[in-house]
Write a protein that holds these residues in place. Structure first.
Motif, PDB file in Angstrom:
ATOM      1  N   GLY A 144      51.542 -21.651  36.268  1.00 17.39           N
ATOM      2  CA  GLY A 144      52.818 -20.967  36.065  1.00 17.39           C
ATOM      3  C   GLY A 144      54.010 -21.888  36.075  1.00 17.39           C
ATOM      4  N   ASN A 145      53.839 -23.143  36.482  1.00 13.72           N
ATOM      5  CA  ASN A 145      54.934 -24.121  36.474  1.00 13.72           C
ATOM      6  C   ASN A 145      55.042 -24.864  35.145  1.00 13.72           C
ATOM      7  N   SER A 147      56.240 -24.607  32.215  1.00 11.02           N
ATOM      8  CA  SER A 147      57.179 -23.654  31.617  1.00 11.02           C
ATOM      9  C   SER A 147      57.253 -23.724  30.095  1.00 11.02           C
ATOM     10  N   GLU A 166      51.992 -15.997  39.133  1.00 11.18           N
ATOM     11  CA  GLU A 166      52.867 -17.057  38.610  1.00 11.18           C
ATOM     12  C   GLU A 166      52.822 -17.159  37.094  1.00 11.18           C
ATOM     13  N   ASN A 169      55.850 -16.452  34.981  1.00 14.91           N
ATOM     14  CA  ASN A 169      56.953 -17.408  34.795  1.00 14.91           C
ATOM     15  C   ASN A 169      56.945 -18.050  33.411  1.00 14.91           C
ATOM     16  N   ASN A 171      57.759 -17.891  30.212  1.00 15.05           N
ATOM     17  CA  ASN A 171      58.597 -17.083  29.315  1.00 15.05           C
ATOM     18  C   ASN A 171      58.379 -17.397  27.841  1.00 15.05           C
ATOM     19  N   GLU A 190      53.596  -9.053  37.062  1.00 15.22           N
ATOM     20  CA  GLU A 190      54.513 -10.115  36.639  1.00 15.22           C
ATOM     21  C   GLU A 190      54.302 -10.543  35.195  1.00 15.22           C
ATOM     22  N   SER A 193      56.836  -9.862  32.506  1.00 20.97           N
ATOM     23  CA  SER A 193      58.028 -10.692  32.310  1.00 20.97           C
ATOM     24  C   SER A 193      57.868 -11.667  31.147  1.00 20.97           C
ATOM     25  N   SER A 194      56.638 -11.851  30.689  1.00 19.71           N
ATOM     26  CA  SER A 194      56.392 -12.771  29.568  1.00 19.71           C
ATOM     27  C   SER A 194      56.684 -12.037  28.259  1.00 19.71           C
TER      28      SER A 194
END
Length: 248
Positions: A144-145, A147, A166, A169, A171, A190, A193-194
């Protein structure tokens, strides 16, 4: 009587010529030395990943990103998609002196074990394909980091556990392939959110519970595979708002 300017002495003219040749040589040398190189941290990460999986080091143990001409040819999704093993680089950073790895593809390579933690150092990664191998263990939250990730495909392995929240995250994510694994538990809310997500494959796992209501935000969804799971409840009404959906 007008005086004509004196000609510069021959040694001075010779010095100008020599100086000009030296400048030209420096320019040629600097242009030759301007070949881009891959970020050292990413080189070491790739070496560790390939060593862990018993694969030959990319670039023959040298720079894993090929020369500029080859990079230009490979720097398209069409060329990248045509290989089971490929590394995609972008060498336009720092005035075209630095390469970053933006794609890694190792499909059908019989690699074993867990997803290596060294992947966390490939921070420019946009495309990761590890389909149809023998990967086990959980999907690590550090994914998830990353990005910049746009396509993450891990289908056809033996990954297990719950999908980390995660992943929400990411996007920029447009494709997420988790099909044919041993994942369980609920799909993380979560993921809603994508909002760029277009293709989601979670088929042939052990997912349970209802589809999260946050999935109503996935307005760009075109392909959704969720068959062969333990999902419950009704088909949610929000799927009617997925106006771009073509495959369900």
């Amino acid at each position: 009587m007008r005086m004509l300017p004196a000609k510069p002495p021959f040694p001075f003219q010779l010095a100008l010529v020599v100086f000009g040749l030296m400048e030209l040589a420096l320019l040629v040398r600097s242009s030759q030395a301007a070949q881009p190189t891959t970020d050292p941290a990413e080189v070491q990460a790739l070496y560790a990943i390939f060593d862990r999986w018993g694969l030959d080091r990319p670039g023959g143990g040298g720079d894993p990103c090929p020369d500029v001409d080859v990079v230009a040819k490979l720097n398209s999704s069409i060329m990248f998609e045509s290989y089971d093993q490929a590394i995609l680089c972008n060498c336009s950073y720092a005035q075209s002196t630095t390469c970053h790895v933006i794609g890694l593809k190792l499909q059908r390579k019989d690699v074993l074990g867990r997803i290596p933690e060294e992947l966390a150092n490939l921070t420019y990664l946009q495309n990761l394909y590890l389909d149809r191998n023998y990967l086990t263990g959980p999907l690590p939250p550090f994914i998830g980091n990353l990005s910049a990730m746009r396509r993450l495909s891990l289908s056809g392995n033996a990954l297990s556990g719950t999908v980390p929240r995660e992943l929400g995250n990411l996007n920029e994510l447009i494709l997420l392939g988790l099909g044919t694994n041993n994942f369980s538990g609920p799909l993380p809310p979560e993921l809603g959110s994508s909002s760029s997500l277009q293709h989601l494959y979670v088929d042939s796992n052990g997912f349970s519970g209802k589809l999260p209501s946050t999935f109503a935000q996935l307005s760009n969804m075109t392909t959704f595979w969720a068959f062969d799971n333990n999902l419950s409840g009704k088909i949610p009404h929000f799927m009617g708002s997925w106006t771009k959906l073509t495959t369900l």
